[in-house]
Motif scaffolding. Structure first.
Motif, PDB file in Angstrom:
ATOM      1  N   TYR A 145      51.808-111.960 -27.651  1.00 22.79           N
ATOM      2  CA  TYR A 145      50.182-112.348 -28.128  1.00 22.79           C
ATOM      3  C   TYR A 145      49.697-111.767 -27.971  1.00 22.79           C
ATOM      4  O   TYR A 145      48.298-111.735 -29.052  1.00 22.79           O
ATOM      5  CB  TYR A 145      49.280-112.602 -26.589  1.00 22.79           C
ATOM      6  CG  TYR A 145      50.402-114.277 -26.124  1.00 22.79           C
ATOM      7  CD1 TYR A 145      51.250-113.855 -24.593  1.00 22.79           C
ATOM      8  CD2 TYR A 145      51.389-115.472 -26.658  1.00 22.79           C
ATOM      9  CE1 TYR A 145      51.222-115.225 -23.331  1.00 22.79           C
ATOM     10  CE2 TYR A 145      51.424-115.892 -25.979  1.00 22.79           C
ATOM     11  CZ  TYR A 145      51.862-116.414 -24.846  1.00 22.79           C
ATOM     12  OH  TYR A 145      52.672-117.548 -23.984  1.00 22.79           O
ATOM     13  N   THR A 182      45.013-107.388 -20.600  1.00 24.52           N
ATOM     14  CA  THR A 182      46.301-108.197 -20.831  1.00 24.52           C
ATOM     15  C   THR A 182      46.978-108.803 -22.225  1.00 24.52           C
ATOM     16  O   THR A 182      47.813-108.299 -22.498  1.00 24.52           O
ATOM     17  CB  THR A 182      45.521-109.656 -19.947  1.00 24.52           C
ATOM     18  OG1 THR A 182      44.767-110.425 -21.052  1.00 24.52           O
ATOM     19  CG2 THR A 182      45.390-109.753 -18.740  1.00 24.52           C
ATOM     20  N   MET A 229      44.020-115.514 -21.450  1.00 22.40           N
ATOM     21  CA  MET A 229      45.994-115.584 -21.356  1.00 22.40           C
ATOM     22  C   MET A 229      46.028-117.536 -21.431  1.00 22.40           C
ATOM     23  O   MET A 229      47.111-117.566 -21.882  1.00 22.40           O
ATOM     24  CB  MET A 229      46.608-115.488 -19.888  1.00 22.40           C
ATOM     25  CG  MET A 229      46.687-114.206 -19.941  1.00 22.40           C
ATOM     26  SD  MET A 229      47.159-113.737 -21.423  1.00 22.40           S
ATOM     27  CE  MET A 229      49.239-113.788 -21.981  1.00 22.40           C
ATOM     28  N   ASP A 251      49.970-108.128 -24.547  1.00 20.51           N
ATOM     29  CA  ASP A 251      52.783-108.831 -24.226  1.00 20.51           C
ATOM     30  C   ASP A 251      53.011-108.698 -25.158  1.00 20.51           C
ATOM     31  O   ASP A 251      52.119-108.832 -26.445  1.00 20.51           O
ATOM     32  CB  ASP A 251      50.854-109.692 -23.880  1.00 20.51           C
ATOM     33  CG  ASP A 251      52.194-110.911 -23.486  1.00 20.51           C
ATOM     34  OD1 ASP A 251      53.194-111.299 -24.170  1.00 20.51           O
ATOM     35  OD2 ASP A 251      52.082-111.822 -22.184  1.00 20.51           O
ATOM     36  N   ASP A 252      53.732-108.871 -25.245  1.00 21.11           N
ATOM     37  CA  ASP A 252      54.589-108.458 -26.881  1.00 21.11           C
ATOM     38  C   ASP A 252      54.740-109.972 -27.141  1.00 21.11           C
ATOM     39  O   ASP A 252      54.916-110.365 -28.333  1.00 21.11           O
ATOM     40  CB  ASP A 252      56.221-108.289 -26.067  1.00 21.11           C
ATOM     41  CG  ASP A 252      56.853-106.999 -25.371  1.00 21.11           C
ATOM     42  OD1 ASP A 252      57.639-107.173 -25.226  1.00 21.11           O
ATOM     43  OD2 ASP A 252      55.712-105.921 -25.939  1.00 21.11           O
ATOM     44  N   SER A 272      60.894-113.771 -17.890  1.00 19.33           N
ATOM     45  CA  SER A 272      61.092-114.625 -18.679  1.00 19.33           C
ATOM     46  C   SER A 272      62.036-115.060 -19.667  1.00 19.33           C
ATOM     47  O   SER A 272      62.642-115.758 -20.344  1.00 19.33           O
ATOM     48  CB  SER A 272      60.108-113.075 -19.544  1.00 19.33           C
ATOM     49  OG  SER A 272      61.607-112.282 -19.754  1.00 19.33           O
ATOM     50  N   GLY A 328      52.076-115.723 -19.929  1.00 20.30           N
ATOM     51  CA  GLY A 328      52.436-114.535 -19.847  1.00 20.30           C
ATOM     52  C   GLY A 328      53.372-114.209 -18.911  1.00 20.30           C
ATOM     53  O   GLY A 328      53.528-113.192 -18.865  1.00 20.30           O
ATOM     54  N   TYR A 329      54.199-114.696 -17.980  1.00 20.76           N
ATOM     55  CA  TYR A 329      54.919-115.031 -17.237  1.00 20.76           C
ATOM     56  C   TYR A 329      55.850-115.659 -18.070  1.00 20.76           C
ATOM     57  O   TYR A 329      57.372-115.038 -17.341  1.00 20.76           O
ATOM     58  CB  TYR A 329      54.920-115.365 -15.792  1.00 20.76           C
ATOM     59  CG  TYR A 329      53.846-114.613 -15.546  1.00 20.76           C
ATOM     60  CD1 TYR A 329      52.142-115.112 -14.615  1.00 20.76           C
ATOM     61  CD2 TYR A 329      53.956-113.543 -14.767  1.00 20.76           C
ATOM     62  CE1 TYR A 329      51.529-114.566 -14.450  1.00 20.76           C
ATOM     63  CE2 TYR A 329      52.359-112.981 -14.077  1.00 20.76           C
ATOM     64  CZ  TYR A 329      51.101-113.512 -14.086  1.00 20.76           C
ATOM     65  OH  TYR A 329      50.467-112.331 -13.394  1.00 20.76           O
TER      66      TYR A 329
END
Lengths: 301, 499
Positions: free
Chosen positions: B282, B275, B344, B279-280, B482, B427-428
């Motif tokens: 994190y 996850t 997350m 993610d870009d 996003s 994350g969303y």
């Protein structure tokens, strides 16, 4: 206040329904539970405790022993006490409830939002402010509204409650003082609408108007009466009538006053006792047993 | 606090008669009164109100019996899943690390992300969609769920009649998000001159921080927190102050990680790799995530929150001592088994806190206050079941056409929004938007805003959603959140939608 559980016999619930119970499709919305006390003499009821199970409103009737000549009568002592604010949702559906003989919760009146404080009732509030020559008359249809008004009335004039007392039956009066010269009187009904002395039998009337629930009842019903007052002890004579102490010897120059010293020493002793008695609550954070944390599988029990 | 007290007591000017008054005075001038107030306020926010004296402890965890049972069965399934993973892979739940391995781990503590262990055989214990299936099947045995459609049928997926707020009640609850109140996230955009709201808001924030008042900070943050003040404000609201004892405690947890190897560690590694590392926003914090989550698993102080959590910590016995109570332990030591996406919860906090022990404390407090409610079955208004029901009810009531359409095409809205709510949108959303959202979670001490936002997102994309004809297409419309701005969406949905 101590309380003693009263052994009771809870009879089976009886559904009150119009028409034939077997053939009718609707579900009964009213149930009656009789509670008898076969082995106990008429007693003064202190507290009723139970666990709710989807009952929305509760009324309680009590049969009291009056004089030997008149037969005992049924009196309603609690009317439509709300257990579930929204009968269609789960809120309050499985809560533990205690109902007391005389219970007026001042906080709940003030905030107007407590469940266990006050039941609905009519009341009249009367306020008269001499200094300012104003009179206020309040008619509130709920007890919470009434007392809330009364308190805000008092507070607005910088006053406070002086006293409240039980008038007998189900009435109580509250006396407030605001300003230099005014009296505010509030007369109201308390939680139990009648005196709970010499109870012979109880009848709980449960109501659940919502058709969403399959069944409803109250569980773990327990009745309490007032416990015995602590037995009066006879003190030895020398405790209750201490011998007047003799004049203390005159103080030697330079020494501090012995009574002051003794009070200070007493306070210090109290502090040391407190420190000795208090345990540290800091956790060590150990999760292993003697350094070993070798585990194979999780346990299901 | 005790130490400070003892130190002050040794000062010569303290006299015994006036001890009580001196202590009170000392509290005031040294700022300890404020700290005490903050600590009490924090306890009041976290712990439920005292319940009836006859109520057993499990009633405090969860008052409804059928929910307790459902949580119990769900936990049993998780335990079985973990046990079967152990036996299949022949890996023990926990073992002591050999000294060589301990040294190695200590050396690469700050770069555990470079490690590439073989995790292919590990699978997450459960994913949010498995949990959703359990919630869908949740039934109250006393609730009349007739076969035929009637007024009592729930059109959504959740079939239990919990009490949820409607929009008038939400408007009252979230009154500070109203149209006439300034918000960060709306009134700090470039088109709005900062003198109108932003400057004053920042000034008030600095004052709140200077006063060190938790309750004031919680009220303040309802309108959003300036980026520069956010880390301190959150710490103030959560009543976290980095004392030497806390840093020491964190070091102790680190030692525990070094000494014992847990199966749960591999689950954490796998989760982070799947996850956060992908993610870009994190992936840069990967090492921090290991440092926080591995220590979190060893923290026995987390066990305290099970008093008000409907879940219970899993139990195990030291090898060879099955059934002997003296050898019963909790596994993992903190009682929390991570699921897919668990990391997350930590990732957004890495933007605010860079010191590992402080980051750890903040995460732990956020977990025992809020996040645990998102993956346990309970009737609490901020519990995930209530959030799901709130979302579905809002959508049905205010967007009935959309709800009906989605239901007809087999795209129940909750199937799409569930994963957003379980992760608290981490994350969303874009991170700045996410932090604005989490400001309000702290400010209102409630997770209900997650359900409102989920409904607001559906309302925003309603036009596109009305044209889709399958669940996959609906998912595609809502795949990318996003670009969304959280506060305008919430404000419009709550205060500007014509009902």
């Amino acid at each position: 206040m101590s309380r003693v559980s009263v052994p009771c016999h809870v009879k089976g619930t009886v559904a009150l329904q119009v028409g034939d119970v077997r053939t009718s499709q609707g579900r009964p919305g009213v149930l009656v539970i009789d509670v008898t006390f076969p082995s106990v003499a008429p007693f003064e009821l202190q507290e009723i405790m139970f666990k709710n199970y989807y009952t929305a409103f509760l009324s309680i009737r009590v049969r009291q022993h009056t004089s030997t000549h008149t037969p005992p009568k049924w009196v309603t002592c609690l009317r439509d006490y709300c257990l579930m604010p929204d009968p269609h949702s789960e809120e309050g559906a499985q809560e533990y409830i205690s109902l007391f003989k005389h219970q007026v919760s001042w906080d709940s009146a003030w905030l107007g939002k407590s469940r266990e404080g006050l039941t609905g009732g009519l009341g009249i509030g009367l306020g008269y402010l001499e200094g300012r020559g104003e009179a206020g008359l309040a008619w509130a249809c709920t007890l919470e509204g009434l007392l809330g008004f009364f308190f805000s009335f008092l507070k607005a004039w910088g006053g406070s409650i002086l006293a409240h007392c039980w008038l007998g039956g189900s009435w109580a009066v509250s006396l407030g003082l605001a300003g230099s010269l005014c009296v505010c009187v509030c007369v109201y009904l308390c939680q139990m609408l009648c005196d709970m002395a010499k109870v012979l039998e109880l009848r709980l009337i449960l109501r659940q108007p919502s058709p969403l629930w399959v069944s409803f009842t109250v569980e773990e019903l327990q009745i309490y009466q007032q416990g015995p007052k602590s037995p009066s002890m006879t003190f030895p004579k020398w405790l209750s009538h201490p011998v007047p102490c003799e004049q203390p010897a005159p103080l030697i120059e330079g020494l501090p006053d012995p009574s002051r010293v003794s009070s200070e020493v007493q306070q210090m002793w109290a502090l040391t006792e407190m420190i000795r008695a208090s345990h540290t609550s800091t956790r060590i954070g150990r999760f292993d047993v003697d350094g070993c944390y070798d585990l194979n599988l999780l346990s299901y029990t | 606090m005790e130490k400070r007290m003892n130190a002050s007591l040794q000062r010569p000017e303290i006299k015994l008669q006036s001890l009580k008054e001196d202590i009170k005075e000392f509290f005031k001038i040294s700022g300890w009164e404020k700290k005490l107030q903050n600590a009490v306020y924090s306890e009041l926010s976290v712990f439920p109100l005292p319940s009836h004296p006859a109520a057993p402890p499990e009633h405090l965890k969860e008052p409804l019996v059928y929910m307790r049972k459902a949580q119990g069965s769900w936990e049993k399934r998780i335990l079985k899943s973990l046990n079967s993973m152990c036996t299949e892979l022949s890996i023990p739940l926990a073992r002591k690390r050999p000294v060589g391995e301990q040294k190695e781990l200590l050396n690469k503590w700050n770069e555990m992300g470079t490690d590439e262990p073989d995790l292919s055989l590990f699978r997450p214990v459960y994913a949010p969609k498995d949990f959703l299936e359990v919630l869908i099947n949740l039934r109250n045995p006393n609730y009349e769920n007739g076969d035929s459609l009637s007024f009592r049928t729930h059109l959504g997926l959740i079939q239990v009649p919990l009490k949820v707020k409607d929009i008038p009640e939400l408007k009252e609850f979230f009154v500070e998000l109203g149209l006439t109140t300034g918000q960060l996230g709306i009134d700090d955009s470039t088109q709005v001159p900062p003198e109108l709201f932003e400057n004053e808001h920042v000034r008030i924030g600095q004052k709140v921080l200077a006063e060190q008042d938790s309750a004031a900070a919680q009220q303040y943050i309802r309108q959003g927190s300036p980026t520069a003040l956010r880390a301190e404000l959150w710490a103030l609201i959560l009543n976290i102050s980095s004392q030497p004892e806390d840093i020491l405690y964190y070091e102790q947890l680190k030692t525990n990680v070094i000494q014992h190897d847990l199966l749960v560690d591999s689950l954490i590694y796998k989760d982070v790799k799947l996850t956060a590392s992908n993610d870009d926003y994190y992936f840069v914090f990967e090492d921090y995530l290991y440092q926080v989550l591995l220590c979190f698993s060893r923290d026995t102080s987390v066990l305290g929150h099970f008093a008000y959590n409907s879940a219970s910590p899993p139990k195990s016995y030291i090898r060879g001592k099955l059934g002997l109570e003296e050898y019963a332990v909790f596994y993992p030591p903190n009682g929390v088994i991570p699921f897919h996406g668990f990391s997350m919860y930590v990732a957004p906090l890495c933007f605010l806190y860079h010191e590992p022990s402080k980051l750890y404390q903040i995460f732990r407090e956020m977990y025992v206050r809020f996040f645990f409610r998102l993956h346990s079955i309970s009737s609490h208004p901020s519990g995930i079941v209530s959030l799901c029901l709130l979302f579905e009810t809002l959508l049905q009531t205010y967007l009935p056409q959309l709800f009906y359409h989605l239901r007809e095409i087999g795209a129940q809205p909750l199937r799409i929004s569930f994963k957003w709510m379980v992760r608290a949108f981490s994350g969303y959303l874009a991170t700045d938007q996410l932090l604005l959202l989490w400001d309000r979670i702290l400010g209102y001490n409630s997770l209900e805003i997650l359900a409102v936002l989920a409904a607001a997102v559906f309302a925003f994309r309603a036009v596109n959603l009305m044209e889709v004809t399958s669940l996959a297409a609906a998912e595609a419309v809502l795949a990318d959140l996003s670009t969304l701005k959280v506060m305008p969406l919430l404000q419009i949905f709550l205060f500007a939608t014509v009902t």
